[in-house]
Each structure stands twice: as structure tokens, then as C-alpha cells.
Motif scaffolding. Structure first.
Motif, PDB file in Angstrom:
ATOM      1  N   TYR A 171     128.810  -0.602  -3.167  1.00  0.00           N
ATOM      2  CA  TYR A 171     128.483   0.589  -3.420  1.00  0.00           C
ATOM      3  C   TYR A 171     129.337   1.235  -4.279  1.00  0.00           C
ATOM      4  O   TYR A 171     129.267   2.152  -5.067  1.00  0.00           O
ATOM      5  CB  TYR A 171     128.591   1.354  -2.000  1.00  0.00           C
ATOM      6  CG  TYR A 171     128.334   2.896  -2.001  1.00  0.00           C
ATOM      7  CD1 TYR A 171     127.218   3.237  -2.323  1.00  0.00           C
ATOM      8  CD2 TYR A 171     129.436   3.776  -1.671  1.00  0.00           C
ATOM      9  CE1 TYR A 171     126.915   4.660  -2.250  1.00  0.00           C
ATOM     10  CE2 TYR A 171     129.132   4.951  -1.712  1.00  0.00           C
ATOM     11  CZ  TYR A 171     128.042   5.674  -1.905  1.00  0.00           C
ATOM     12  OH  TYR A 171     127.729   6.939  -1.821  1.00  0.00           O
ATOM     13  N   GLU A 172     130.530   0.808  -4.051  1.00  0.00           N
ATOM     14  CA  GLU A 172     131.816   0.989  -5.058  1.00  0.00           C
ATOM     15  C   GLU A 172     131.390   0.854  -6.587  1.00  0.00           C
ATOM     16  O   GLU A 172     131.528   1.628  -7.710  1.00  0.00           O
ATOM     17  CB  GLU A 172     132.938   0.568  -4.772  1.00  0.00           C
ATOM     18  CG  GLU A 172     133.751   1.138  -3.375  1.00  0.00           C
ATOM     19  CD  GLU A 172     134.156   2.708  -3.558  1.00  0.00           C
ATOM     20  OE1 GLU A 172     134.377   3.042  -4.660  1.00  0.00           O
ATOM     21  OE2 GLU A 172     133.849   3.319  -2.612  1.00  0.00           O
ATOM     22  N   LEU A 216     128.770   3.442  -7.672  1.00  0.00           N
ATOM     23  CA  LEU A 216     129.365   4.782  -7.996  1.00  0.00           C
ATOM     24  C   LEU A 216     130.231   4.644  -9.338  1.00  0.00           C
ATOM     25  O   LEU A 216     130.160   5.739 -10.138  1.00  0.00           O
ATOM     26  CB  LEU A 216     130.533   5.063  -7.052  1.00  0.00           C
ATOM     27  CG  LEU A 216     130.006   5.374  -5.459  1.00  0.00           C
ATOM     28  CD1 LEU A 216     131.012   5.829  -4.712  1.00  0.00           C
ATOM     29  CD2 LEU A 216     128.944   6.839  -5.563  1.00  0.00           C
TER      30      LEU A 216
END
Length: 273
Positions: A30-31, A34
Motif C-alpha cells: 500500500y505504501e 501511495l
């Protein structure tokens, strides 16, 4: 020696996107999601530097909204500063996601950056290091919806070696995106510009080669529907020759569909593995 210019055409960066629907992913992935838009921007800027382009065109929706964080604006500004260090200019149009509102401008761009700030088509003159004069035409959304056909406002003016138009809008027949600033291909061809730098449609498309009418797509796929490589266009215009247009990938994460053969799987454990 023939007159020639080289530039990057990009659009739909959507910097600052939250990706709320992907929060179920493992934290490490997820990082990366982003960060993917910023990494794609850095890849784009490095491409511009490596190819020693004259300028970069950003044809709308640089930001995912006009209320993104100050950090997002600063990170974009840092990349514009990097272009400045290499003598590369940038031209920006705002789209339906990031309409230009004077009172909401949080930060000043360096002097190598020109922003179209009005909804009326304007012309900006640019002179390349080798002497070519380029007239770049464009407008910005000043509200989230521009429903009128803007193509009639584009008129070549003044003496220039090349005339380039920037427009964030929807070509007739496209149903996947909102029908903002709608236009037809023949309307743009009739204007006799040397290049049409489009934005809004996230799928890479060359609608015409004479003259070039181009959607570069977005620089980073944003969901599982936006499959495959994403990036920008490296364009060279040379007098009395057909344009050279090359796709340059920039995405740090690529969405794809993959078929898994389970013909020889005999147990649930094997299937899970």
C-alpha cells in the motif's frame, strides 16, 4: 539544417490521490501504491533530462484535486526545480480534477514554469536554445466542469516555427470519461496545428498522425481497470517531416490480469500455494 524541437507530453498525473479502495493491501504494498504517482513523476522528469528536451507539457489533472496537501505541491515543485537546473521549461494546464483557482494557489512555481490560468485559450511564446520559436496554446479549467467545445477558440497566431495546442478534453465517441470540453478529430485537424497535446483520457491513443493528435494516457495506472504500461510521449517535431512520437514508460507499479493454470492442481493446499 532543419528546424527541430523535442519535448515530453504528459497528462493526468493525479498527484495526491488517496487510493482509499486499496487499503486492504499489505502495508508495504500500500505504501508503494501511495508513492507510485510521485515515483512516476520522478521517472518522467529524469526522462526529460536524459533526452535533453526543450520543454515538458502537462495537459491537465496534475493534481488529483485542488485541495491536496502542501507536501504534494512541494514535491511537484521540487521536480520543476530539477528541470530548471537543466534548462528545461514546463507548461501546465489545469483540468477538471485540479481547476485553477487563484485564491487557492498554495505555492509559487519557479520561473521555468508557465501556467495557463484562464478558461479562455491563450498563447505563450517559447524560444528554444537553438533558436526555434514555438507558440504553445492552452487553457485551464477554472471550475470542475467545462461542458462547451473549446476547439473553436484555438487559432494560430503570430510568426512561429511550430504551433502546439494543449487541451484537456473528451474526444467524441469516448464514454469512459466525463464529456468535458468535447471535440471531434476533424475539428482539430482543420486547425492545422503542428501537434495537439491532449489530456483527460487515461488510455494512450494517437488519434491522428497528420497532424499528431495524441492522448499520452496517465503516467501511473490508478486501479485494476488501468492495465499495462503507463507513461508519457517523447515527441520530436521537424519542419516538413512527420513527427517522431515514442512512448516512454514511467509507472512504478503496473496493473495486469494474469491467468493461472490449475489443471494439475489436486488439493486445496496446492491451489492456495
Amino acid at each position: 539544417m532543419k528546424l527541430s524541437i523535442t519535448f515530453i507530453h504528459a497528462a493526468d498525473l493525479h498527484l495526491g490521490r488517496v487510493f482509499a479502495g486499496l487499503r486492504h493491501l499489505p502495508d508495504a504494498i500500500y505504501e508503494k501504491v501511495l508513492e507510485s504517482g510521485f515515483q512516476a513523476l520522478e521517472n518522467l522528469i529524469q526522462t526529460a533530462i536524459d533526452h535533453r528536451v526543450d520543454f515538458v507539457l502537462f495537459a491537465g489533472d496534475i493534481f488529483d484535486s485542488n485541495t491536496v496537501s502542501l507536501r504534494t505541491y512541494i514535491r511537484f515543485r521540487e521536480q520543476m526545480e530539477k528541470l530548471k537546473q537543466h534548462g528545461i521549461f514546463a507548461f501546465i494546464c489545469h483540468g477538471n480534477h485540479d481547476p485553477f483557482e487563484e485564491h487557492k494557489q498554495m505555492i509559487e512555481w519557479p520561473e521555468n514554469v508557465t501556467t495557463f490560468t484562464e478558461e479562455t485559450v491563450k498563447c505563450e511564446a517559447f524560444t528554444a536554445k537553438s533558436g526555434e520559436i514555438v507558440h504553445i496554446y492552452g487553457f485551464s479549467y477554472t471550475k470542475k466542469q467545462v461542458i462547451e467545445n473549446k476547439s473553436g477558440e484555438f487559432q494560430k497566431s503570430g510568426d512561429a516555427h511550430f504551433h502546439i495546442a494543449m487541451m484537456h478534453g473528451n474526444v467524441e465517441g469516448q464514454t469512459e470519461h466525463d464529456p468535458y470540453a468535447p471535440f471531434s478529430i476533424h475539428e482539430l485537424i482543420d486547425k492545422e496545428f503542428d501537434y495537439w497535446a491532449l489530456g483527460h483520457i487515461h488510455k494512450r491513443q494517437i488519434l491522428s498522425m497528420n497532424p499528431p493528435i495524441v492522448y499520452p494516457g496517465n503516467i501511473q495506472g490508478m486501479n485494476k481497470k488501468e492495465l499495462g504500461e503507463k507513461g508519457c510521449m517523447l515527441v520530436t517535431l521537424t519542419e516538413n517531416e512527420q513527427a517522431s512520437i515514442a512512448f516512454i514508460p514511467t509507472a512504478s507499479i503496473i496493473w495486469m490480469e494474469e491467468a493461472i493454470d490449475i489443471t494439475n492442481v489436486g488439493t486445496w493446499h496446492e491451489l492456495i500455494e
